[in-house]
Design a protein around this motif. Structure first.
Motif, short mmCIF file in Angstrom:
data_model
loop_
_atom_site.label_atom_id
_atom_site.label_comp_id
_atom_site.label_asym_id
_atom_site.label_seq_id
_atom_site.Cartn_x
_atom_site.Cartn_y
_atom_site.Cartn_z
N GLY A 1 9.53 -2.07 4.68
CA GLY A 1 8.43 -1.09 4.72
C GLY A 1 7.31 -1.37 3.75
N CYS A 2 7.54 -2.32 2.84
CA CYS A 2 6.59 -2.50 1.73
C CYS A 2 5.19 -2.87 2.22
CB CYS A 2 7.09 -3.57 0.77
SG CYS A 2 8.72 -3.22 0.11
N VAL A 3 5.12 -3.80 3.15
CA VAL A 3 3.80 -4.27 3.60
C VAL A 3 3.05 -3.15 4.28
CG1 VAL A 3 2.64 -5.80 5.22
CG2 VAL A 3 4.50 -6.66 3.82
N SER A 4 3.73 -2.45 5.16
CA SER A 4 3.00 -1.42 5.88
C SER A 4 2.57 -0.30 4.94
CB SER A 4 3.81 -0.91 7.07
OG SER A 4 4.60 0.18 6.74
N LYS A 5 3.40 0.01 3.95
CA LYS A 5 3.00 1.06 2.99
C LYS A 5 1.75 0.65 2.21
CE LYS A 5 6.92 3.93 2.35
NZ LYS A 5 7.30 5.12 1.60
N GLN A 6 1.78 -0.55 1.66
CA GLN A 6 0.64 -0.97 0.83
C GLN A 6 -0.60 -1.17 1.69
OE1 GLN A 6 1.55 -0.67 -2.38
NE2 GLN A 6 3.54 -0.32 -1.47
N TYR A 7 -0.38 -1.75 2.86
CA TYR A 7 -1.53 -2.05 3.72
C TYR A 7 -2.16 -0.78 4.28
CZ TYR A 7 -4.52 -3.91 7.29
OH TYR A 7 -5.64 -4.19 8.05
N ARG A 8 -1.30 0.05 4.87
CA ARG A 8 -1.83 1.26 5.53
C ARG A 8 -2.53 2.18 4.54
NH1 ARG A 8 -2.88 2.36 10.54
NH2 ARG A 8 -2.11 4.49 10.43
N SER A 9 -2.01 2.21 3.30
CA SER A 9 -2.63 3.11 2.33
C SER A 9 -3.95 2.56 1.83
CB SER A 9 -1.66 3.36 1.17
OG SER A 9 -1.25 2.14 0.60
N LEU A 10 -3.94 1.32 1.34
CA LEU A 10 -5.15 0.77 0.74
C LEU A 10 -6.25 0.50 1.76
CD1 LEU A 10 -3.85 -1.97 -1.74
CD2 LEU A 10 -5.00 0.17 -2.33
N VAL A 11 -5.85 -0.04 2.89
CA VAL A 11 -6.83 -0.59 3.82
C VAL A 11 -7.23 0.41 4.90
CG1 VAL A 11 -7.30 -2.48 5.42
CG2 VAL A 11 -5.92 -2.88 3.39
N TYR A 12 -6.25 1.20 5.32
CA TYR A 12 -6.55 2.12 6.42
C TYR A 12 -6.88 3.52 5.90
CZ TYR A 12 -6.47 4.48 10.85
OH TYR A 12 -6.83 5.24 11.94
N ALA A 13 -5.92 4.13 5.22
CA ALA A 13 -6.13 5.51 4.77
C ALA A 13 -7.05 5.56 3.56
CB ALA A 13 -4.78 6.16 4.46
#
Lengths: 460, 508
Positions: A53-65
Motif C-alpha cells: 500500500g505504500c506507493v499508492s498512499k504516498q502517491y495518491r496523497s502528494l500527487v492527487y489529493a
C-alpha cells in the motif's frame, strides 16, 4: 500579534518539535514520499521496495489529493513495486528486488531508476546497496536510497534521494566551472502544491538577470542532462529556509562549490527585486543587467497593481486585515513576508508544520522577528492539527473576519472563525492546480487574484 | 478458513477463500475452477470443511504498487461517524488522511448530514520506536483520542512496521477498553500479510464483530435490514421504505449504535458481495441474522432477484411484486430508448470482482458488447457457500461468457495489451489511479469512485446508460491528449499481444 518595535522577544516555546507526539491530520508524508522527488525529474522513474500500500498512499496523497497535480509520464500507477509480502518479511526481500529490477528493465524506459525502500526492507535489513551495485556494475542507470517511513518525513527523504543521485550517478563528472550556471535547491516537489509553476517562475527571473539555471525538478528541467552538470555550476542557490542546505553543504565539501542561502522565496516586486540583486551580486553579474531586468518587470507588475488598486482601495474596509499562515517553513515565511510588506496585512499567527529540524529553528524565528523594518512577529512549530487549531482559536483576529492561508485541514476552523481560507499547502483538496504560481512577479499577481477572489466571491 | 471470533485477527483472503490476483482467460473457465461448483456446492467447496480449492495463479516478476489492507481499514473506520481511528504506524500510513477526509465530507453531504472532517491520529513512530517498541505511544494516542473527541469507539489499525517489531497491541487496547469503558478495537491489517487489500474489509469487520456488535440483542427489529454499503448516495431508504423496511447502513457513515444493532436486524444484504462476504457470513453464523440469498441488485435481472429474495425472507412478497412492476413500468421505456442510442458500442469493465460482475450485467442489459474485463482479484468462494450469491455464476447464467476476463490487481502496464485485444469504446472503472493511466490511451473513462450507489437498482440502468452517452462526448479530450502523450513503457512491451506474457515466461 501586532506591530511592535524591532527587538528580540523572549522564547515562547521550547526549541523542541512535537515529533514525539501523535499527529492528527497529516501535513506531510513519510520518507518514502521522496519517490516523488525522483519522479519529479524528467525521465526518472522510482522503483519501490516496500509493502503493497505504500506507493499508492504516498502517491495518491502528494500527487492527487494535493491540488490534483497529476504525475505526468512517470505518474499514476507506473512505479514498479515489490509489494513486499510475508515471504519478504521472513526470508528477506533482496532476491525479489533483484527480480523486479531485471523485469523493470524489460518493461520501462527511463534515463535513470531510483530504488527507494519502505519500512519492511529497512526493518528486516535487506542489503539493497549490494543488489543495486550489481546493476550499476552492468552500467544500468540506477541508484538507491533508503527511505523507510520511520526514518522521517518526506523532507528528510528528499535529501536522501537527492544525495543518492548526486553521489551514485556515475560517469566522469566534468568539473570545469561554467560561469553563470547555478543549481537551484528550493521547494519540495509535490509536497508544495505549486512547485511546478513556482520553480518555472524562479527560473525565469534568474535567467532574466543573465544566469543559466539547473532547476533540476519539474517540467522546466532538462532531466539528467542537467543533473550531470551540477558539478560545473558556479554556485548553489538554496532558496528556502532550510530544505536544500544539507545538499549545498554536501556539494561544497564534494566539489568545493560555494552556496548562497536565501531563506525567503520572493513573492511580489519588492521581494523579487531584492532577491535578484542579492543573487546578482553573489554571482558577480553586471549590476546594470540586473537593474534592466528588474525595471522591465516592475513596469509590468506595477501597471497591473495600479489597476488592481481601484478595487483594493474601494473595498478595503470590508476586507480582512489580519492573516494567519499555516504550512511548510518555506511558504509560511515567504507568504508572511509578502502579506506584511506588500499587501499590508497584520500577521496574526504563523505556524510551521513541516517538522523543521531543530538546528534551523532559531534562524527562522529571527527571520519572522525581522519580517519588515517596522514589523516583528513570532512563529510556532507544530505538526499536530488538533494543536494547530487550538492555537488558532486562541488567536486575536481583531474585529473583522480573518484570512487563513493554510490547507484543507483549515476548512472547518475557518468556518468556525467565520473567516476566509486560501489553500496553499499540502493537503489541498479544494483547488485544482496545474501551472499556477504564487512567487516572483507573475506568481504574485496570480496570488493576489486568488486572495481577493476568495474574499469577493463570498459577497452576494 | 473458518469464522472464529475468539481470536484477535482474521485470516487473509488467500488463506480463507483461496483468493487470487493473477489470472487470464474465459470467464466460464474461471467459474469452472472456482469453489462455487456450477452444479451446486459439493465436495470442492472449502467452507464445508474441505480444503480451499486452489486456482493456478500466474506470478509476474514485474509488479506495480497495489494497495494494502490498512488502506481499506482507514477508509472504513474513519468514516464511522462517532468513532476515531488510530494508525499505529509511522506517519506515512496516514498519508491519505486528507483524501479520506475529503471523501467523508462528500459522503456526508450526499446523505444530507452535517459535513465534518474524518478523525484519525497517527502514533507517528520513528527510529527509536522501532528499537524500543511503540506501545507507550499507542497508549498516549488512545488517551488523546478520548480526551479530544470522546468517541463512542476507538479503532487501532496496525501497520507493517508494528507487525514486524511485534508490538503487543492487544494488551494495550484491552487495558484501555477497560479503563475508558468504550470499545477499543485492534484491527490487524499489516499490509504484507495479504496480497490483496480486500482482506482489510474482513479485518475491520472482524474487529466490529468481536468488540461492537451486541452479543445479547436488546430486541429483535423485524423491519430492520443490515445493508453493507460504501460511501455514496442513499438509494435504499426509499426503495426499502416502499416495502415497509428500514435500512441499517454499515460500515461507511454508520454510527457505533448502528454497528451495535446489527445483531438485532431481521436480515443482512449488500450491493456487492465481495466486500461484504465476511460480515454477512459471520452475522448469520454467530448471531443468527440470515443473509439474503440472491444475486446483487444490478440491472433488471439482479434487482428483481434481490428484491424477491428480500420479500421472501421478510414476508413482503406482495409489496415486492408491486414495487417491481411499478419500477419496470417507470424505467422500461427509458431503457428501451437507451438501448437504441447505445447500439453498437463496446465497453470494458475494470473494478473489484462482485461489482464488475454486476456492471457487466448492466452493460449487457443495455445492449452493449463486453468482450473484456479486469477484476482486481477473484474469490473462488465467499465465506458462506450459498450458490445464489455466486456473482460470477449469476453473470454467466444470465448474460453469457466473457472472452477475456483478467484477474489483475491493478498493474496498469498490462492495460495497454488488454485493451488492444478488445478495442472498447469506453471504460468503466473503480479506483481512480488507474483512470489516469487508461485515459492516456485516448479512451473515455467512467469512474464509479465517488458514488458506489450510482449503478444500483433499476435507476442504475438509466444512470449508467446516460453516463455512457455523456462520456462519449469526452472522447475529444482523450483523443487530443493521446495524440500528445508518450508512455514510459518500452515499444517491445507495448507491441506484446499477451498482457500476461512476462508471467507465462517465468511459469514456463
Amino acid at each position: 500579534m501586532v506591530l511592535v518595535p524591532l527587538k528580540k522577544r523572549a522564547e515562547t516555546k521550547p526549541g523542541r518539535s512535537d515529533l514525539a507526539g501523535p499527529i492528527e491530520q497529516a501535513r506531510y508524508v513519510c520518507s518514502l514520499g521522496a519517490m516523488q522527488s525522483a519522479a519529479a525529474i524528467p525521465g526518472v522513474i522510482p522503483i519501490t521496495h516496500c509493502g503493497p500500500g505504500c506507493v499508492s498512499k504516498q502517491y495518491r496523497s502528494l500527487v492527487y489529493a494535493n491540488g490534483y497535480q497529476g504525475g505526468g509520464r512517470s505518474g499514476a500507477g507506473v512505479a514498479p513495486s515489490t509489494n513486499a509480502s510475508q515471504r519478504e518479511v521472513i526470508f528477506g526481500g533482496g532476491d525479489r528486488l533483484r527480480e523486479l529490477i531485471e523485469a523493470t528493465l524489460d518493461i520501462l524506459d527511463a534515463d535513470l531508476f531510483v530504488v527507494v525502500t519502505g519500512c519492511i526492507s529497512d526493518l528486516v535489513g535487506d542489503d539493497v546497496g549490494s543488489v543495486v551495485r550489481d546493476f550499476q556494475k552492468r552500467d544500468v542507470p540506477i541508484v538507491y536510497a533508503e527511505t523507510g517511513g520511520f526514518r522521517g518525513n518526506n523532507f528528510i527523504g528528499h535529501d536522501v534521494v537527492t544525495r543518492a543521485i548526486i553521489d551514485q550517478l556515475g560517469g566522469e563528472p566534468d568539473h570545469a566551472t561554467q560561469r553563470g550556471l547555478v543549481n537551484l535547491w528550493s521547494l519540495l516537489p509535490y509536497q508544495n502544491t505549486f512547485w511546478r509553476g513556482d520553480l518555472a517562475e524562479i527560473k525565469r527571473v534568474l535567467e532574466g538577470i543573465g544566469l543559466k539555471v539547473n532547476v533540476l525538478f519539474g517540467p522546466s528541467s532538462h532531466g539528467l542532462a542537467e543533473w550531470r552538470t551540477i558539478p560545473q555550476a558556479q554556485f548553489n542557490l538554496v532558496l528556502s529556509p532550510w530544505l536544500g542546505l544539507s545538499t549545498a553543504r554536501h556539494l561544497e565539501a564534494k566539489y568545493g562549490q560555494p552556496f548562497l542561502h536565501v531563506p525567503v522565496i520572493p513573492i511580489g516586486a519588492k521581494q523579487t527585486g531584492e532577491f535578484l540583486r542579492e543573487v546578482g551580486a553573489f554571482a558577480g553579474l553586471p549590476g546594470a543587467d540586473v537593474e534592466k531586468f528588474i525595471k522591465a518587470e516592475e513596469k509590468e507588475y506595477y501597471d497591473y497593481l495600479l489597476s488592481f488598486s481601484e478595487f483594493y482601495s474601494e473595498r478595503r474596509s470590508a476586507m480582512p486585515t489580519r492573516a494567519a499562515v499555516i504550512g511548510d517553513a518555506a511558504y509560511v515565511l515567504a507568504l508572511t513576508k509578502f502579506l506584511v510588506r506588500q499587501l499590508g496585512f497584520i500577521p496574526a499567527r504563523q505556524i510551521i508544520t513541516d517538522n523543521t529540524p531543530g538546528e534551523h529553528r532559531d534562524a527562522i524565528r529571527d527571520a519572522f522577528r525581522a519580517i519588515d523594518h517596522d514589523v516583528s512577529t513570532e512563529v510556532d512549530f507544530i505538526e499536530d492539527g488538533y494543536n494547530v487549531h487550538t492555537l488558532l482559536r486562541q488567536t486575536d483576529f481583531g474585529h473583522k473576519p480573518p484570512i487563513l492561508f493554510g490547507t484543507s485541514w483549515e476548512r472547518t476552523i475557518t468556518k468556525e472563525l467565520d473567516g476566509f481560507l486560501v489553500e496553499v499547502g499540502f493537503p489541498v483538496s479544494h483547488e485544482v492546480v496545474i501551472s499556477r504560481s504564487n512567487v516572483g512577479y507573475r506568481g504574485a499577481l496570480t496570488l493576489i487574484e486568488r486572495i481577493y477572489s476568495t474574499i469577493v466571491s463570498r459577497s452576494g | 478458513m473458518a469464522i472464529n471470533l475468539k481470536v484477535a485477527s482474521v485470516e487473509s483472503r488467500e488463506q480463507r477463500l483461496g483468493t487470487i490476483i493473477n489470472w487470464d482467460g474465459k470467464a466460464s473457465d474461471l467459474a469452472d475452477q472456482s469453489g462455487f461448483s456450477r452444479d451446486g456446492c459439493g465436495a470442492r467447496c472449502g467452507i464445508s470443511g474441505g480444503k480451499v480449492p486452489r486456482i493456478c495463479e500466474l506470478e509476474s516478476p514485474f509488479t506495480q504498487g497495489t494497495g494494502c489492507s490498512e488502506q481499506i481499514v482507514e477508509n472504513q473506520a474513519s468514516h464511522i461517524r462517532d468513532a476515531v481511528l488510530i494508525h499505529h504506524a509511522p506517519i506515512g500510513c496516514s498519508a491519505l488522511h486528507a483524501s479520506t477526509s475529503a471523501s467523508y465530507r462528500k459522503g456526508l453531504a450526499a446523505r444530507d448530514m452535517p459535513v465534518a472532517d474524518a478523525i484519525s491520529i497517527s502514533t507517528n513512530l520513528g527510529d527509536s520506536d522501532m528499537v524500543y517498541g511503540g506501545v507507550e505511544k499507542l497508549r498516549d494516542a488512545i488517551h488523546k483520542a478520548w480526551e479530544r473527541h470522546h468517541p463512542k469507539a476507538i479503532f487501532i489499525a496496525t501497520s507493517c512496521a508494528t507487525g514486524i517489531i511485534g508490538d503487543d497491541v492487544e494488551s494495550v487496547t484491552k487495558a484501555c477498553e477497560e479503563e475508558l469503558g468504550i470499545p477499543v478495537v485492534p484491527v490487524f491489517c499489516e499490509g504484507f500479510k495479504s496480497n490483496h487489500w480486500s482482506s482489510g474489509f474482513d479485518a475491520i469487520q472482524h474487529g466490529i464483530l468481536r468488540h461492537i456488535v451486541r452479543k445479547a440483542p436488546r430486541r429483535k427489529q423485524d423491519d430492520l435490514i443490515n445493508l453493507f454499503v460504501l460511501s455514496g448516495a442513499d438509494v435504499y431508504t426509499d426503495m426499502l421504505g416502499q416495502l415497509g423496511l428500514r435500512a441499517n447502513f454499515v460500515v461507511n457513515l454508520a454510527t457505533v449504535e448502528g454497528l451495535e444493532q446489527m445483531s438485532e436486524a431481521a436480515a443482512s444484504t449488500s450491493f456487492c458481495y465481495t466486500f461484504a462476504t465476511y460480515l454477512g457470513a459471520a452475522l448469520e453464523r454467530e448471531f443468527g441474522v440470515p443473509q439474503i440469498k440472491a444475486p446483487q441488485p444490478f440491472g433488471f435481472a439482479g434487482t428483481d432477484g434481490w428484491l424477491r429474495a428480500i420479500g421472501q425472507a421478510l414476508n413482503r412478497q406482495e409489496q415486492v411484486e408491486q414495487y417491481i412492476q411499478r419500477e419496470h413500468e417507470r424505467i422500461g421505456p427509458r431503457v428501451e430508448k437507451l438501448r437504441t442510442e447505445l447500439r453498437g458500442l463496446k465497453g470494458f469493465v475494470v473494478m473489484g470482482p462482485g461489482y464488475a460482475h454486476g456492471i457487466i450485467g448492466i452493460l449487457r442489459e443495455l445492449g452493449i458488447t463486453v468482450e473484456g474485463s479486469v477484476a482486481y482479484h477473484h474469490d473462488p468462494i465467499y465465506d458462506s457457500p450459498d450458490t445464489e450469491r455466486d456473482t460470477l455464476g449469476f453473470m454467466l447464467d444470465s448474460y453469457g461468457d466473457i472472452e477475456h476476463l483478467s484477474i489483475s490487481n491493478g498493474q496498469s502496464y498490462r492495460f495497454f495489451n488488454m485493451l488492444k485485444r478488445v478495442n472498447p469504446d469506453f471504460i468503466i472503472f473503480r479506483h481512480s489511479a488507474l483512470g489516469s493511466v487508461i485515459n492516456r490511451l485516448g479512451l473515455p473513462v467512467i469512474p464509479l469512485e465517488a458514488d458506489a450507489s450510482f449503478p444500483v437498482g433499476y435507476q442504475g440502468l438509466v444512470n449508467i446508460g446516460e453516463e455512457i452517452l455523456a462520456v462519449l462526448a469526452q472522447r475529444k479530450f482523450h483523443e487530443d491528449l493521446a495524440a500528445h502523450t508518450t508512455l514510459p513503457y518500452k515499444a517491445s512491451w507495448l507491441a506484446e499481444q499477451d498482457p500476461f506474457a512476462l508471467a507465462r515466461r517465468v511459469g514456463a
